[in-house]
Design a protein around this motif. Structure first.
Motif, mmCIF file in Angstrom:
data_model
loop_
_atom_site.group_PDB
_atom_site.id
_atom_site.type_symbol
_atom_site.label_atom_id
_atom_site.label_comp_id
_atom_site.label_asym_id
_atom_site.label_seq_id
_atom_site.Cartn_x
_atom_site.Cartn_y
_atom_site.Cartn_z
ATOM 1 N N PRO A 33 -19.302 22.558 -15.145
ATOM 2 C CA PRO A 33 -18.070 21.775 -15.135
ATOM 3 C C PRO A 33 -17.726 21.302 -13.717
ATOM 4 C CG PRO A 33 -17.760 23.797 -16.382
ATOM 5 C CD PRO A 33 -19.103 23.895 -15.736
ATOM 6 N N LEU A 34 -17.109 20.129 -13.610
ATOM 7 C CA LEU A 34 -16.756 19.606 -12.281
ATOM 8 C C LEU A 34 -15.648 20.418 -11.593
ATOM 9 C CD1 LEU A 34 -16.919 15.731 -12.862
ATOM 10 C CD2 LEU A 34 -18.681 17.265 -11.999
ATOM 11 N N PRO A 35 -14.533 20.771 -12.322
ATOM 12 C CA PRO A 35 -13.506 21.527 -11.604
ATOM 13 C C PRO A 35 -14.074 22.842 -11.065
ATOM 14 C CG PRO A 35 -13.034 21.478 -13.963
ATOM 15 C CD PRO A 35 -14.160 20.531 -13.715
ATOM 16 N N VAL A 36 -13.651 23.217 -9.900
ATOM 17 C CA VAL A 36 -14.036 24.457 -9.210
ATOM 18 C C VAL A 36 -15.504 24.416 -8.729
ATOM 19 C CG1 VAL A 36 -14.244 26.985 -9.309
ATOM 20 C CG2 VAL A 36 -12.338 25.833 -10.467
ATOM 21 N N ASN A 37 -16.440 24.090 -9.641
ATOM 22 C CA ASN A 37 -17.859 24.166 -9.274
ATOM 23 C C ASN A 37 -18.332 23.014 -8.400
ATOM 24 O OD1 ASN A 37 -18.530 26.498 -10.979
ATOM 25 N ND2 ASN A 37 -17.980 25.091 -12.625
ATOM 26 N N SER A 38 -17.640 21.882 -8.480
ATOM 27 C CA SER A 38 -18.162 20.718 -7.762
ATOM 28 C C SER A 38 -17.088 19.921 -7.026
ATOM 29 C CB SER A 38 -18.902 19.807 -8.753
ATOM 30 O OG SER A 38 -19.354 18.650 -8.126
ATOM 31 N N SER A 39 -15.944 19.714 -7.668
ATOM 32 C CA SER A 39 -14.952 18.792 -7.094
ATOM 33 C C SER A 39 -14.087 19.473 -6.031
ATOM 34 C CB SER A 39 -14.043 18.256 -8.199
ATOM 35 O OG SER A 39 -14.813 17.547 -9.131
ATOM 36 N N PRO A 40 -14.139 18.982 -4.785
ATOM 37 C CA PRO A 40 -13.274 19.564 -3.759
ATOM 38 C C PRO A 40 -11.868 18.965 -3.849
ATOM 39 C CG PRO A 40 -14.601 17.823 -2.790
ATOM 40 C CD PRO A 40 -14.968 17.889 -4.250
ATOM 41 N N ALA A 41 -10.920 19.618 -3.194
ATOM 42 C CA ALA A 41 -9.541 19.116 -3.248
ATOM 43 C C ALA A 41 -8.908 19.138 -1.863
ATOM 44 C CB ALA A 41 -8.726 19.973 -4.213
ATOM 45 N N MET A 42 -7.975 18.230 -1.671
ATOM 46 C CA MET A 42 -7.118 18.248 -0.480
ATOM 47 C C MET A 42 -5.755 18.738 -0.925
ATOM 48 S SD MET A 42 -8.797 17.253 2.073
ATOM 49 C CE MET A 42 -7.458 17.370 3.229
ATOM 50 N N VAL A 43 -5.211 19.648 -0.163
ATOM 51 C CA VAL A 43 -3.910 20.223 -0.531
ATOM 52 C C VAL A 43 -2.872 19.734 0.474
ATOM 53 C CG1 VAL A 43 -2.694 22.375 -1.030
ATOM 54 C CG2 VAL A 43 -5.168 22.232 -1.389
ATOM 55 N N PHE A 44 -1.858 19.035 -0.026
ATOM 56 C CA PHE A 44 -0.791 18.532 0.846
ATOM 57 C C PHE A 44 0.232 19.648 1.069
ATOM 58 C CE2 PHE A 44 -1.159 13.828 -0.768
ATOM 59 C CZ PHE A 44 -2.423 13.752 -0.201
ATOM 60 N N ALA A 57 -5.187 24.703 -19.521
ATOM 61 C CA ALA A 57 -4.498 23.841 -20.488
ATOM 62 C C ALA A 57 -3.018 24.191 -20.616
ATOM 63 C CB ALA A 57 -5.186 23.959 -21.836
ATOM 64 N N GLU A 58 -2.660 25.444 -20.362
ATOM 65 C CA GLU A 58 -1.258 25.864 -20.472
ATOM 66 C C GLU A 58 -0.401 25.234 -19.375
ATOM 67 O OE1 GLU A 58 0.174 27.886 -22.843
ATOM 68 O OE2 GLU A 58 -1.775 27.461 -23.773
ATOM 69 N N LYS A 59 -1.026 24.896 -18.266
ATOM 70 C CA LYS A 59 -0.267 24.247 -17.180
ATOM 71 C C LYS A 59 -0.708 22.775 -17.121
ATOM 72 C CE LYS A 59 0.250 28.555 -14.541
ATOM 73 N NZ LYS A 59 1.523 29.003 -15.088
ATOM 74 N N ASN A 60 -1.389 22.384 -16.035
ATOM 75 C CA ASN A 60 -1.706 20.958 -15.894
ATOM 76 C C ASN A 60 -3.202 20.649 -15.974
ATOM 77 O OD1 ASN A 60 1.026 19.780 -15.340
ATOM 78 N ND2 ASN A 60 0.958 21.336 -13.722
ATOM 79 N N GLY A 61 -3.970 21.613 -16.460
ATOM 80 C CA GLY A 61 -5.427 21.448 -16.494
ATOM 81 C C GLY A 61 -5.909 20.302 -17.372
ATOM 82 N N ALA A 62 -5.093 19.919 -18.353
ATOM 83 C CA ALA A 62 -5.508 18.809 -19.216
ATOM 84 C C ALA A 62 -4.981 17.470 -18.702
ATOM 85 C CB ALA A 62 -4.993 19.045 -20.635
ATOM 86 N N ASN A 63 -4.155 17.538 -17.682
ATOM 87 C CA ASN A 63 -3.552 16.305 -17.141
ATOM 88 C C ASN A 63 -4.476 15.695 -16.077
ATOM 89 O OD1 ASN A 63 -1.182 14.743 -17.521
ATOM 90 N ND2 ASN A 63 -0.440 15.365 -15.496
ATOM 91 N N ARG A 64 -5.758 15.679 -16.349
ATOM 92 C CA ARG A 64 -6.787 15.248 -15.391
ATOM 93 C C ARG A 64 -7.846 14.436 -16.104
ATOM 94 N NH1 ARG A 64 -3.464 17.389 -12.817
ATOM 95 N NH2 ARG A 64 -3.545 19.180 -11.421
ATOM 96 N N TRP A 65 -8.593 13.682 -15.284
ATOM 97 C CA TRP A 65 -9.800 13.023 -15.801
ATOM 98 C C TRP A 65 -10.852 13.185 -14.710
ATOM 99 C CZ3 TRP A 65 -9.956 11.386 -20.786
ATOM 100 C CH2 TRP A 65 -11.162 10.825 -21.201
ATOM 101 N N TYR A 66 -11.639 14.278 -14.827
ATOM 102 C CA TYR A 66 -12.475 14.710 -13.697
ATOM 103 C C TYR A 66 -13.616 13.774 -13.317
ATOM 104 C CZ TYR A 66 -10.017 19.060 -13.065
ATOM 105 O OH TYR A 66 -9.048 19.981 -12.765
ATOM 106 N N ASP A 67 -14.011 12.863 -14.224
ATOM 107 C CA ASP A 67 -15.133 11.969 -13.884
ATOM 108 C C ASP A 67 -14.753 10.937 -12.827
ATOM 109 O OD1 ASP A 67 -16.193 13.276 -16.013
ATOM 110 O OD2 ASP A 67 -16.488 11.511 -17.267
ATOM 111 N N LYS A 68 -13.456 10.649 -12.723
ATOM 112 C CA LYS A 68 -13.021 9.592 -11.807
ATOM 113 C C LYS A 68 -12.981 10.146 -10.388
ATOM 114 C CE LYS A 68 -11.902 5.710 -10.516
ATOM 115 N NZ LYS A 68 -12.911 4.635 -10.511
ATOM 116 N N SER A 69 -13.438 9.339 -9.440
ATOM 117 C CA SER A 69 -13.646 9.898 -8.091
ATOM 118 C C SER A 69 -12.353 10.296 -7.380
ATOM 119 C CB SER A 69 -14.470 8.952 -7.236
ATOM 120 O OG SER A 69 -14.117 7.637 -7.472
#
Ligand code: COA
Length: 631
Positions: free
Chosen positions: A95-106, A297-309
């Motif tokens: 899966p992309l979350p955690v395993n591949s996609s990095p994040a910037m935290v404001f 899914a209980e929080k905001n995990g479904a409010n994403r579309w991980y394929d988009k850059s």
């Protein structure tokens, strides 16, 4: 003509850069043996040495593969690009979350209410449009290398993929598609309460103003609140394993309604995720977690579309940042874009609501889906798998405050190499051994350059960490200092080699892929246990510095590993350490404790040594033989 004038004149900046070199075969094989000898058992190393010697023998397989690579270098802009992209990202089924996609935290935003949050989101979109306009005009200033080998211009191609890329899931391998700039999309997708909306950014040939965007966002929030006719949380599918998502997508695309919705997402400029309050303390660690996986899914995990850059996250509770699909670009480009947005938000005064700047616009369309029972079941299963990932991620964001880059520079050594050596010490303290380590090294000095690997677990680092942790304390400060300098020098030399295109990981990958293309049996060097172990990066590290108050984070790349992203500032260093709870040998908190202890011990060693140098008479015994502290 000077390089920069040419860049401005023809707009094809990377053309003037050299091509990535193919390192000499014997050099790579020697470096390979040196990088693994101290990490493998003696018996295994003997076996590996024989295999490598056979591979590299005159007239042997290695030379044939090397010739093939040299030919490939002639024919392509960048001989390693496709091999690397597939190996690093597209072939990976996780899966992309955690395993591949990095994040910037404001930093946590002080929103008083929902309108404040939407205003921030509207400004952020305006910042995106401003940045995209610079990219489209190819008017971004060219980056120049800093630090080691400073001053050379860097390839800018990664920037042009920021808003035009999409990663399609595939059954065996994914596809990264990059739209041509002329087909530039004029909409963003807004995710709100797990529903997706099309926010057109141009109406009647005129770009929407900030106030108009705000008005549209308010309409989106209102519509999404009417959850009675909501669609299932489709975004969860994109958080699933790539093969699982590819299968689900195949089923979805049988219907025209779904094809239309997918096409709008696939061709958008980015996704704006308007998140609900997550109910957690907004400390650094929790904010990082929310950026990486949205809390399930209980929080905001479904409010994403991980394929988009590019996904811009604006939480109503002030938890904000960016999460990126990694295959089109590196973290450094994500930082540049994020910093532009934060600067834009800070500097531009809020637009006043004037009738002239506000048009009556049709409400943004909500994406429609046709979803059968089978797809519903797949969404549910994806939700469970995401929850497992969420529960598994052990994250610890740690700000080391005792010193930063400036103190290290005063020791006349490279801060990056120093920090890498400190991380080796931390690992050794935790486990009593060193393991294969990855540090990303930019090769943007070359056309279409991405990264190669600095193998930081050097033999010199091992000698140093042993001297620092020796129970019998047999090493004097003088000896420890010598070992430290040697470890830092070895690290710096490896860095210089890697950023000059002389790293070994890309080269070995190229040789392996060449063998495949020639339909050869896999050469033994690549099925050897040492090669497999040395490519299992238990410690995956990366320097991602920022000039604005924000930090980057990512997950481990193997189940029993650590992700360690660091952001050196002048008087402190931010470390984002991640691991998985399911692995009983790793613990982010334990690693952070060891890191803190090690960094303090190294400073004490440096300080004692410089005191000994400046006052040789009264510290000839004490200082140079001082006991190791912290034990
Ligand atoms: N004495 C004093 N100062 C020194 C020094 C020494 N011996 N060696 C270096 N410095 C200074 C440098 O001049 C530089 O100064 P600046 O802050 O004024 O620019 C600073 O210390 C940092 O240099 P250094 O720590 O050596 O690191 P670097 O900037 O060369 O970075 C890498 C090294 C490997 C991180 C970098 O080359 C790289 O590849 N970065 C990209 C990583 C990446 O892609 N990350 C994202 C992956 S998704």
């Amino acid at each position: 003509m000077p390089i920069l004038e040419k860049q401005a004149a023809d707009g094809r900046d990377s053309q003037v850069l050299p091509k990535v070199p193919v390192p000499p075969l014997t050099q790579t094989l020697d470096m390979y043996l040196k990088s693994v000898q101290h990490l493998m058992k003696e018996e295994q190393f003997k076996k590996t040495k024989a295999i490598v010697e056979k591979f590299g023998a005159p007239g042997g397989v290695g030379e044939a593969l090397q010739r093939k690579l040299l030919e490939r270098r002639e024919k392509t802009t960048n001989w390693v690009y496709d091999y690397w992209l597939e190996d690093m990202y597209l072939n990976n089924r996780l899966p992309l979350p955690v395993n591949s996609s990095p994040a910037m935290v404001f930093p946590k935003q002080p929103f008083r209410d929902r309108t404040d949050a939407l205003r921030f989101a509207a400004r952020l979109i305006c910042g995106v449009l401003e940045y995209k306009a610079l990219i489209d005009k190819r008017a971004l200033p060219v980056d120049f290398a800093r630090g080691q080998l400073a001053g050379t211009p860097l390839c800018m191609e990664q920037y042009y993929r920021l808003f035009t890329s999409y990663r399609y899931p595939g059954l065996k391998t994914d596809t990264l598609r990059v739209n041509a700039a002329s087909k530039a999309p004029e909409h963003v997708i807004v995710a709100c309460k797990n529903q997706f909306f099309v926010l057109d950014l141009v109406a009647n040939d005129k770009q929407l103003s900030e106030v108009e965007i705000l008005g549209q966002l308010e309409k989106i929030v209102k519509t999404s609140e009417n959850s009675k006719d909501g669609f299932p949380p489709m975004g969860l599918l994109t958080s699933d394993g790539r093969t699982e998502w590819a299968r689900a997508r195949e089923a979805l695309t049988r219907d025209q309604v779904n094809r239309d919705s997918l096409s709008l997402i696939e061709n958008c400029l980015g996704v704006l995720c308007l998140d609900e309050p997550c109910g957690l303390q907004p400390n650094d660690t929790n904010r990082a977690l929310m950026m990486l996986h949205g809390g399930g899914a209980e929080k905001n995990g479904a409010n994403r579309w991980y394929d988009k850059s590019m996904q811009f996250i604006v939480g109503m509770d002030g938890i904000c940042g960016v999460v990126c699909e990694h295959s089109p670009f590196e973290g450094i480009v994500m930082v540049q874009c994020s910093e532009h947005l934060i600067k834009y938000i800070k500097k531009t005064p809020p637009e006043m609501v004037r009738s002239s700047s506000f048009r009556e616009l049709p409400p943004p369309r909500r994406l429609q889906w046709k979803c059968d029972h089978q797809t519903q079941a797949l969404i549910e299963a994806a939700g469970h798998r995401l929850q497992r990932l969420v529960d598994n991620l052990d994250m610890d964001v740690f700000t080391f405050k005792a010193y930063g880059k400036e103190y290290i520079k005063k020791q006349k050594v490279s801060p990056d190499a120093f920090i890498q050596v400190a991380m080796q010490l931390a690992f050794y303290k935790c486990r009593g051994r060193l393991v294969s380590t990855y540090e990303s090294a930019s090769i943007r000095r070359f056309q279409d350059g991405r990264v190669d690997n600095i193998r930081s677990a050097t033999p010199e680092a091992l000698a140093f960490v042993k001297s620092m942790t020796d129970e019998r304390d047999t090493f004097s400060d003088l000896e420890k200092m010598k070992q430290m300098k040697e470890a830092i020098n070895a690290q710096t030399n490896y860095t210089i080699a890697a950023i000059s295109g002389m790293g070994i990981d890309n080269h070995l990958l190229g040789l392996l892929r060449s063998a495949k293309e020639l339909n050869m049996e896999k050469p033994e060097i690549f099925s050897d246990e040492t090669y497999v172990t040395s490519n299992h990066f238990i410690l995956s590290t990366s320097q991602v510095p920022t000039t604005e108050e924000m930090f980057c984070c990512y997950g481990p790349v193997v189940p029993n590993g650590y992700g360690a992203c660091y952001n050196p500032q002048s008087d402190h260093i931010i470390f984002c350490v991640s691991s998985f709870w399911e692995d009983t040998e790793t613990s982010s908190a334990v690693f952070v404790t060891a890191l803190n202890e090690g960094l303090l011990e190294i400073r004490e060693l440096c300080n004692r040594s410089s005191a000994a140098v400046s006052k040789p008479a009264d510290s000839s015994q004490g200082a140079s033989h001082a006991k190791k502290s912290g034990k």
